[in-house]
Enzyme design. Structure first.
Site, PDB file in Angstrom:
ATOM      1  N   ASP A   6      -2.801  -7.033  -4.859  1.00 49.44           N
ATOM      2  CA  ASP A   6      -3.964  -6.942  -3.975  1.00 49.44           C
ATOM      3  C   ASP A   6      -3.632  -7.832  -2.780  1.00 49.44           C
ATOM      4  O   ASP A   6      -3.571  -9.066  -2.920  1.00 49.44           O
ATOM      5  CB  ASP A   6      -5.221  -7.430  -4.705  1.00 49.44           C
ATOM      6  N   VAL A   7      -3.425  -7.228  -1.630  1.00 52.13           N
ATOM      7  CA  VAL A   7      -2.951  -8.007  -0.474  1.00 52.13           C
ATOM      8  C   VAL A   7      -3.965  -9.041   0.011  1.00 52.13           C
ATOM      9  O   VAL A   7      -3.619  -9.919   0.797  1.00 52.13           O
ATOM     10  CB  VAL A   7      -2.526  -7.109   0.720  1.00 52.13           C
ATOM     11  N   ASN A  67       1.529  -2.344   5.402  1.00 50.67           N
ATOM     12  CA  ASN A  67       0.936  -1.016   5.585  1.00 50.67           C
ATOM     13  C   ASN A  67      -0.468  -0.886   4.988  1.00 50.67           C
ATOM     14  O   ASN A  67      -1.284  -0.117   5.484  1.00 50.67           O
ATOM     15  CB  ASN A  67       1.872   0.031   4.964  1.00 50.67           C
ATOM     16  N   ARG A 115       0.571   5.810  -1.665  1.00 46.54           N
ATOM     17  CA  ARG A 115       0.271   7.146  -1.115  1.00 46.54           C
ATOM     18  C   ARG A 115       0.351   7.081   0.409  1.00 46.54           C
ATOM     19  O   ARG A 115       0.580   6.025   0.994  1.00 46.54           O
ATOM     20  CB  ARG A 115      -1.122   7.596  -1.563  1.00 46.54           C
ATOM     21  N   GLY A 121       0.806  -1.226   0.000  1.00 45.77           N
ATOM     22  CA  GLY A 121       0.000   0.000   0.000  1.00 45.77           C
ATOM     23  C   GLY A 121       0.834   1.269   0.000  1.00 45.77           C
ATOM     24  O   GLY A 121       0.455   2.277   0.583  1.00 45.77           O
ATOM     25  N   ALA A 122       1.981   1.219  -0.687  1.00 41.44           N
ATOM     26  CA  ALA A 122       2.920   2.351  -0.621  1.00 41.44           C
ATOM     27  C   ALA A 122       2.695   3.388  -1.719  1.00 41.44           C
ATOM     28  O   ALA A 122       3.536   4.238  -1.956  1.00 41.44           O
ATOM     29  CB  ALA A 122       4.362   1.841  -0.665  1.00 41.44           C
ATOM     30  N   TYR A 125     -12.814  -2.050  12.174  1.00 43.75           N
ATOM     31  CA  TYR A 125     -11.472  -1.464  12.060  1.00 43.75           C
ATOM     32  C   TYR A 125     -10.696  -1.676  13.356  1.00 43.75           C
ATOM     33  O   TYR A 125      -9.549  -2.150  13.327  1.00 43.75           O
ATOM     34  CB  TYR A 125     -11.578   0.033  11.731  1.00 43.75           C
TER      35      TYR A 125
HETATM   36  N1  LIG Z   1      -4.446   7.794   8.631  1.00 46.47           N
HETATM   37  C1  LIG Z   1      -4.534   7.477   9.914  1.00 46.47           C
HETATM   38  O1  LIG Z   1      -4.992   8.288  10.748  1.00 46.47           O
HETATM   39  C2  LIG Z   1      -4.046   6.133  10.419  1.00 46.47           C
HETATM   40  C3  LIG Z   1      -3.944   5.952  11.811  1.00 46.47           C
HETATM   41  C4  LIG Z   1      -3.502   4.724  12.300  1.00 46.47           C
HETATM   42  C5  LIG Z   1      -3.169   3.703  11.423  1.00 46.47           C
HETATM   43  N2  LIG Z   1      -3.288   3.902  10.081  1.00 46.47           N
HETATM   44  C6  LIG Z   1      -2.951   2.773   9.209  1.00 46.47           C
HETATM   45  O2  LIG Z   1      -1.857   3.113   8.373  1.00 46.47           O
HETATM   46  C7  LIG Z   1      -1.966   2.417   7.128  1.00 46.47           C
HETATM   47  C8  LIG Z   1      -1.884   3.409   5.981  1.00 46.47           C
HETATM   48  O3  LIG Z   1      -2.929   4.358   6.143  1.00 46.47           O
HETATM   49  P1  LIG Z   1      -3.061   5.685   5.242  1.00 46.47           P
HETATM   50  O4  LIG Z   1      -3.697   6.706   6.109  1.00 46.47           O
HETATM   51  O5  LIG Z   1      -1.792   5.976   4.549  1.00 46.47           O
HETATM   52  O6  LIG Z   1      -4.195   5.167   4.205  1.00 46.47           O
HETATM   53  P2  LIG Z   1      -4.490   5.576   2.682  1.00 46.47           P
HETATM   54  O7  LIG Z   1      -5.902   5.194   2.434  1.00 46.47           O
HETATM   55  O8  LIG Z   1      -4.095   6.985   2.423  1.00 46.47           O
HETATM   56  O9  LIG Z   1      -3.506   4.615   1.860  1.00 46.47           O
HETATM   57  C9  LIG Z   1      -3.695   3.208   1.860  1.00 46.47           C
HETATM   58  C10 LIG Z   1      -2.987   2.608   0.658  1.00 46.47           C
HETATM   59  O10 LIG Z   1      -3.237   1.188   0.693  1.00 46.47           O
HETATM   60  C11 LIG Z   1      -3.606   0.766  -0.618  1.00 46.47           C
HETATM   61  N3  LIG Z   1      -4.465  -0.419  -0.528  1.00 46.47           N
HETATM   62  C12 LIG Z   1      -5.755  -0.487  -0.113  1.00 46.47           C
HETATM   63  N4  LIG Z   1      -6.223  -1.724  -0.246  1.00 46.47           N
HETATM   64  C13 LIG Z   1      -5.224  -2.478  -0.768  1.00 46.47           C
HETATM   65  C14 LIG Z   1      -5.111  -3.835  -1.140  1.00 46.47           C
HETATM   66  N5  LIG Z   1      -6.139  -4.691  -1.024  1.00 46.47           N
HETATM   67  N6  LIG Z   1      -3.916  -4.266  -1.633  1.00 46.47           N
HETATM   68  C15 LIG Z   1      -2.869  -3.413  -1.783  1.00 46.47           C
HETATM   69  N7  LIG Z   1      -2.931  -2.111  -1.453  1.00 46.47           N
HETATM   70  C16 LIG Z   1      -4.096  -1.644  -0.958  1.00 46.47           C
HETATM   71  C17 LIG Z   1      -4.364   1.956  -1.202  1.00 46.47           C
HETATM   72  O11 LIG Z   1      -4.433   1.887  -2.632  1.00 46.47           O
HETATM   73  C18 LIG Z   1      -3.519   3.121  -0.678  1.00 46.47           C
HETATM   74  O12 LIG Z   1      -2.444   3.419  -1.539  1.00 46.47           O
HETATM   75  C19 LIG Z   1      -3.281   1.638   7.200  1.00 46.47           C
HETATM   76  O13 LIG Z   1      -3.027   0.312   7.608  1.00 46.47           O
HETATM   77  C20 LIG Z   1      -4.056   2.388   8.260  1.00 46.47           C
HETATM   78  O14 LIG Z   1      -5.055   1.600   8.856  1.00 46.47           O
HETATM   79  C21 LIG Z   1      -3.711   5.094   9.564  1.00 46.47           C
END
Ligand SMILES: NC(=O)c1ccc[n+]([C@@H]2O[C@H](COP(=O)([O-])OP(=O)(O)OC[C@H]3O[C@@H](n4cnc5c(N)ncnc54)[C@H](O)[C@@H]3O)[C@@H](O)[C@H]2O)c1
Length: 259
Positions: A62-63, A89, A15, A12-13, A154
């Site tokens: 797709d993870v 991630n 963005r 998921g890198a 979640y």
């Molecule tokens: N943003 C927050 O406040 C926050 C807080 C705590 C934890 N997190 C965790 O950090 C991680 C990243 O979050 P973020 O805010 O950058 O989210 P985001 O939605 O901005 O980015 C997530 C990325 O994961 C990719 N993705 C989604 N489903 C996928 C799949 N099935 N296979 C491969 N890639 C996939 C998306 O295309 C995207 O690029 C997540 O695990 C999230 O739960 C986020």
């Protein structure tokens, strides 16, 4: 540099936090495999890694698909020769009051956020075991340690990430493999924008900007979290500076929670 010559897979890198982690690990010397659902953003992050002078591979993944995870491990070995670090991630957020949680929402969130963390780890572990070294770092969340009235799936999925981390850490500590996770708080990414709209605007009837202002007021360090705040701690966990740490769930929350 600490990660010179190493290879990291970051799911998921394309963005957000994953992209910041890919760039942090690259700046520490690692080549990076961008295992991302979205081909376009995957290519973009891989380009940014190359611009830092490190090898990169954009791999549409797709993870939730075991076959994709196997291909991810195989192509990394074939093209970059080793897997030193896996960062789990990729994740999604879905807001719903408990009575509105459908099986579809439950399965979707658990499949991406929890099940995939286990099976991505399973896909890389044989290579790490053969090398007698490895480092798995997963994105849990503060949500895995506290309740969430509008996000039962979640929060459950993130508690599962913490549990998977502890069990894998115990299983492979003697094999030179460390397993840790990070628990961020309120990180300003596209996921946060969705949360602002769905929880703030949708479920609570609060303007998205006001929703974030209220959350910000709760943060002891007085600012929202950036993807780089998380990436810095992941970089530390990936480095030899944390070589005596395994099985940990590290808060990166600006002081929001302390347990
Ligand atoms: N943003 C927050 O406040 C926050 C807080 C705590 C934890 N997190 C965790 O950090 C991680 C990243 O979050 P973020 O805010 O950058 O989210 P985001 O939605 O901005 O980015 C997530 C990325 O994961 C990719 N993705 C989604 N489903 C996928 C799949 N099935 N296979 C491969 N890639 C996939 C998306 O295309 C995207 O690029 C997540 O695990 C999230 O739960 C986020």
């Amino acid at each position: 540099m600490d990660l010179d010559g190493q290879t990291a897979i970051v799911t998921g890198a394309g963005r957000g936090i994953g992209r910041a982690i890919a760039l942090e690990l690259a700046s520490m010397g690692a080549g990076v495999v961008v295992a991302e659902f979205n081909q376009e953003t995957s290519e973009r992050t891989a380009g940014e890694v190359r611009a830092l002078g490190r090898p990169a591979l954009a791999l549409r993944t797709d993870v939730t698909r075991r076959a994709d995870l196997e291909t991810m491990a195989k192509r990394t070995m074939d093209e970059l020769g080793r897997i030193d670090i896996l960062v789990n991630n990729a994740g999604i957020y879905r807001a719903a009051r408990p009575l509105d949680v459908t099986e579809e929402i439950w399965d979707n969130v658990m499949d991406i956020n929890a099940k995939a963390v286990f099976f991505a780890s399973q896909a890389v572990l044989p290579h790490m075991l053969a090398a007698k070294r490895g480092n798995i770092i997963s994105l849990a969340s503060m949500a895995g340690k506290v309740g969430g009235p509008n996000s039962v799936p979640y929060n459950t999925s993130k508690a599962a990430v913490i549990s998977i981390t502890k069990s894998l850490a115990l299983a492979y500590a003697a094999d030179g493999i460390r397993v840790n996770c990070v628990c961020p708080g309120f990180v300003q990414t596209d996921m946060w924008a969705l949360l602002e709209r769905e929880v703030g605007g949708g479920l609570m009837g609060v303007e998205p900007a006001e929703f974030t202002r209220q959350r910000l007021a709760q943060i002891p360090l007085g600012r929202m979290e950036t993807p780089e705040d998380v990436a810095n701690v992941v970089g530390f966990l990936a480095s030899s500076k944390s070589s005596y740490m395994t099985g940990q769930a590290i808060n990166v929350t600006g002081g929001l929670i302390m347990h």
